[in-house]
Scaffold this active site. Structure first.
Site, short mmCIF file in Angstrom:
data_model
loop_
_atom_site.label_atom_id
_atom_site.label_comp_id
_atom_site.label_asym_id
_atom_site.label_seq_id
_atom_site.Cartn_x
_atom_site.Cartn_y
_atom_site.Cartn_z
N HIS A 285 27.51 -10.62 91.63
CA HIS A 285 26.74 -9.38 91.76
C HIS A 285 25.26 -9.70 91.92
O HIS A 285 24.72 -10.58 91.28
CB HIS A 285 26.96 -8.44 90.56
CG HIS A 285 26.80 -9.11 89.23
ND1 HIS A 285 27.81 -9.83 88.63
CD2 HIS A 285 25.74 -9.18 88.40
CE1 HIS A 285 27.38 -10.31 87.48
NE2 HIS A 285 26.12 -9.94 87.32
P1 AMP Z 1 24.68 -10.68 84.67
O1 AMP Z 1 23.98 -11.22 83.53
O2 AMP Z 1 24.05 -11.12 85.96
O3 AMP Z 1 26.17 -10.93 84.61
O4 AMP Z 1 24.46 -9.14 84.62
C1 AMP Z 1 25.45 -8.20 84.33
C2 AMP Z 1 24.83 -6.85 84.42
O5 AMP Z 1 25.87 -5.88 84.33
C3 AMP Z 1 23.85 -6.55 83.31
O6 AMP Z 1 22.60 -6.17 83.86
C4 AMP Z 1 24.50 -5.40 82.53
O7 AMP Z 1 23.55 -4.49 82.06
C5 AMP Z 1 25.41 -4.78 83.56
N1 AMP Z 1 26.61 -4.14 83.08
C6 AMP Z 1 27.38 -4.47 82.03
N2 AMP Z 1 28.48 -3.66 81.98
C7 AMP Z 1 28.37 -2.81 83.03
C8 AMP Z 1 29.18 -1.73 83.51
N3 AMP Z 1 30.31 -1.38 82.91
N4 AMP Z 1 28.77 -1.08 84.62
C9 AMP Z 1 27.60 -1.42 85.23
N5 AMP Z 1 26.81 -2.41 84.82
C10 AMP Z 1 27.19 -3.10 83.73
#
Ligand code: AMP
Length: 382
Positions: A285
Site C-alpha cells: 500500500h
Molecule cells: P503501514 O505501516 O505502512 O503498514 O501502514 C498501515 C496503515 O494502515 C496505517 O497508516 C494504519 O493507520 C492504516 N490502517 C490500519 N487498519 C486499517 C483499516 N482497517 N482500514 C484503513 N486503514 C487502516
C-alpha cells in the site's frame, strides 16, 4: 549448583506485571507446561531453553519457536535473597545471564541450521532477563520490538484483542516467507479490502483492476489515504521486483491524481507519496499523506518517524530503484522509529510529540533540499 544458588534460585512461573507475564500471556498455558518439563526453578545468571509447542498462539501467530528463560541478579532490597547492594556480584551475575542467553541462542541457531527442513531465518525466540529482580538493569525484550507501530497493532500489544484476532489466516506468501513473516489477523484488514473491495463499498472511493483507494482509518495528517495494490502475494515492498514496475507506476499515478483533487479543495496542503520500509499491514500500500501531520492519531515517536525518516521511502525513489536494480533498497529498519523527533521542515529537534506538534503548527521553513529538488512533494504550484 552452589548452596547459595540453591537458596536464591527462583520458580519459573507465569505472573508479575512485566515481560514475564506478557510472554506467558501471549504464549498461552502450553508455555507453562513446556517450561515445567524443562525446569521448575532457575538460578541467577543461568538460562533455560524451552521449545514452544506448535499449539501455542505465539508459535502459530508469530512464528516464535523457543522461549529462553534467563534470571538476572536480585538487586531489589524489597525481595528476599537480594544481593544487599553488592554491585560487583550483581554485574558478575548479569554478565553470566547475558552470556547464558546468547550461548543458548547460538546453540539453537546451530541446531536449526543443521536441520535441513528448517531455515535458520525461521528461528525467532523470545529472550528476556527477569528484571523484576534486577530493578537497576534494563532489558530489551524481542517481544516489545515485535509490536508494530500502528493503532490497530499497538492496541494488540497492550492486550486489546481485535475482533477475529484468535486465528491466523493462512496465505500463500506467509508460507513462502516462513513463520517469521506470518501476519497476525489484525494486519489483514487492507488485504481483505484489496481482495474483496465489493464487501467494503462504504470504505473505498476508487476501485480498478489494479488498485483500491481508501482513507487511512487512523489518518496521521489532515489528508491521509492509501492506494492498495490488488495483486495477491504482493504483501510488502520487499516482495516487489521488476515485473511490478507497471503496477508501482499505476499506484503512483492514482495517488498523484487524488493529491491533486485534494489540492483543489485546500491549496495549502502539501503531499508526499511513499511506502513504509517495514509495513505493519499486509498487502502493498502506498501512503498519500499531507505534510501538516495535524491529526489526533499521530500520537507517538513511531508514528512520526515512520513518515519522517528513511523508514518512509518516496514512491518516486522506489520506482527509480526498481527500474534500475529490479528491487527497492529497504534502507530503513525499525531502529529508525525510535530516533529523536525532528521537524520535517527545519530539522530542529524536539523532546516530545506535544512540543513537536506545537512547533510544526508554526514552522514555515522550506522543506529539505532533497525533497524540494526531486518530485517528492506535490503542492498547489506544481
Ligand atoms: P503501514 O505501516 O505502512 O503498514 O501502514 C498501515 C496503515 O494502515 C496505517 O497508516 C494504519 O493507520 C492504516 N490502517 C490500519 N487498519 C486499517 C483499516 N482497517 N482500514 C484503513 N486503514 C487502516
Amino acid at each position: 549448583m552452589t548452596d547459595l544458588e540453591k537458596v536464591v534460585c527462583r520458580r519459573l512461573k507465569p505472573g508479575g506485571g512485566g515481560v514475564n507475564a506478557a510472554i506467558y500471556s501471549a504464549a498461552g498455558p502450553t508455555l507453562e507446561v513446556a517450561t515445567k518439563k524443562r525446569a521448575r526453578t532457575l538460578s541467577p545468571g543461568k538460562a533455560v531453553v524451552v521449545p514452544l509447542p506448535s499449539s501455542s498462539p505465539l508459535y502459530s501467530r508469530e512464528g516464535v519457536t523457543h522461549v529462553v528463560h534467563v534470571l538476572g541478579p536480585n538487586m531489589n532490597p524489597q525481595r528476599p535473597n537480594h544481593l544487599n547492594g553488592d554491585y560487583d556480584e550483581g554485574c558478575r551475575i548479569l554478565q553470566n545471564a547475558y552470556s547464558s542467553l546468547f550461548e543458548s541462542f547460538i546453540s539453537l541457531v546451530g541446531e536449526q541450521s543443521k536441520n535441513k527442513n528448517l531455515h535458520s531465518e525461521k528461528l525467532k525466540t523470545c529472550n528476556y532477563i527477569d528484571t523484576k529482580q534486577t530493578n537497576h538493569f534494563s532489558s530489551d525484550p524481542v517481544i516489545k520490538r515485535e509490536c508494530a507501530y500502528e493503532d490497530g497493532s499497538s492496541k494488540k500489544c497492550k492486550g486489546t484483542i481485535e475482533p477475529g484476532d484468535s486465528k491466523v489466516i493462512p496465505h500463500k506468501s506467509a508460507k513462502k516467507m516462513g513463520a517469521e513473516k506470518a501476519w497476525g489477523s489484525w494486519a489483514q484488514a487492507l488485504y481483505n479490502i484489496a481482495v474483496h473491495p465489493e464487501k467494503h463499498k462504504n470504505d473505498t472511493f476508487e476501485v480498478t483492476d489494479d488498485v483500491v483507494v481508501l482513507n487511512d482509518a487512523y489518518p496521521k495528517a489532515k489528508k491521509h489515504i492509501l492506494v492498495l495494490a490488488r495483486l495477491e502475494g504482493l504483501d510488502r515492498l520487499a516482495d516487489v521486483s521488476q515485473e511490478h514496475l507497471h503496477l508501482l507506476r499505476t499506484m503512483h499515478g492514482v495517488g498523484i491524481n487524488w493529491a491533486k483533487k485534494f489540492l483543489q479543495d485546500d491549496e495549502s496542503l502539501i503531499f508526499r507519496l511513499g511506502y513504509h520500509s517495514v509495513p505493519s499491514m499486509r498487502q502493498l500500500h502506498l501512503h498519500v499523506i499531507s505534510q501538516d501531520f495535524d491529526s489526533p492519531h499521530l500520537k507517538n515517536k513511531k508514528h512520526w518517524n515512520s513518515f519522517n525518516t528513511a523508514f518512509f521511502l518516496d514512491s518516486v525513489d522506489v520506482i527509480e530503484e526498481v527500474s534500475k536494480n529490479g528491487k527497492a533498497s529497504l534502507g530503513g529498519d525499525d531502529r529508525l522509529l525510535s530516533m529523536e523527533l525532528r521537524c520535517n521542515r527545519c530539522r530542529s529537534a524536539h523532546p516530545n510529540i506535544p512540543r513537536l506538534k506545537s512547533h510544526i503548527r508554526n514552522c514555515q521553513a522550506a522543506f529539505p533540499a532533497k525533497l524540494l529538488e526531486g518530485d517528492q512533494l506535490i503542492q498547489a504550484t506544481n
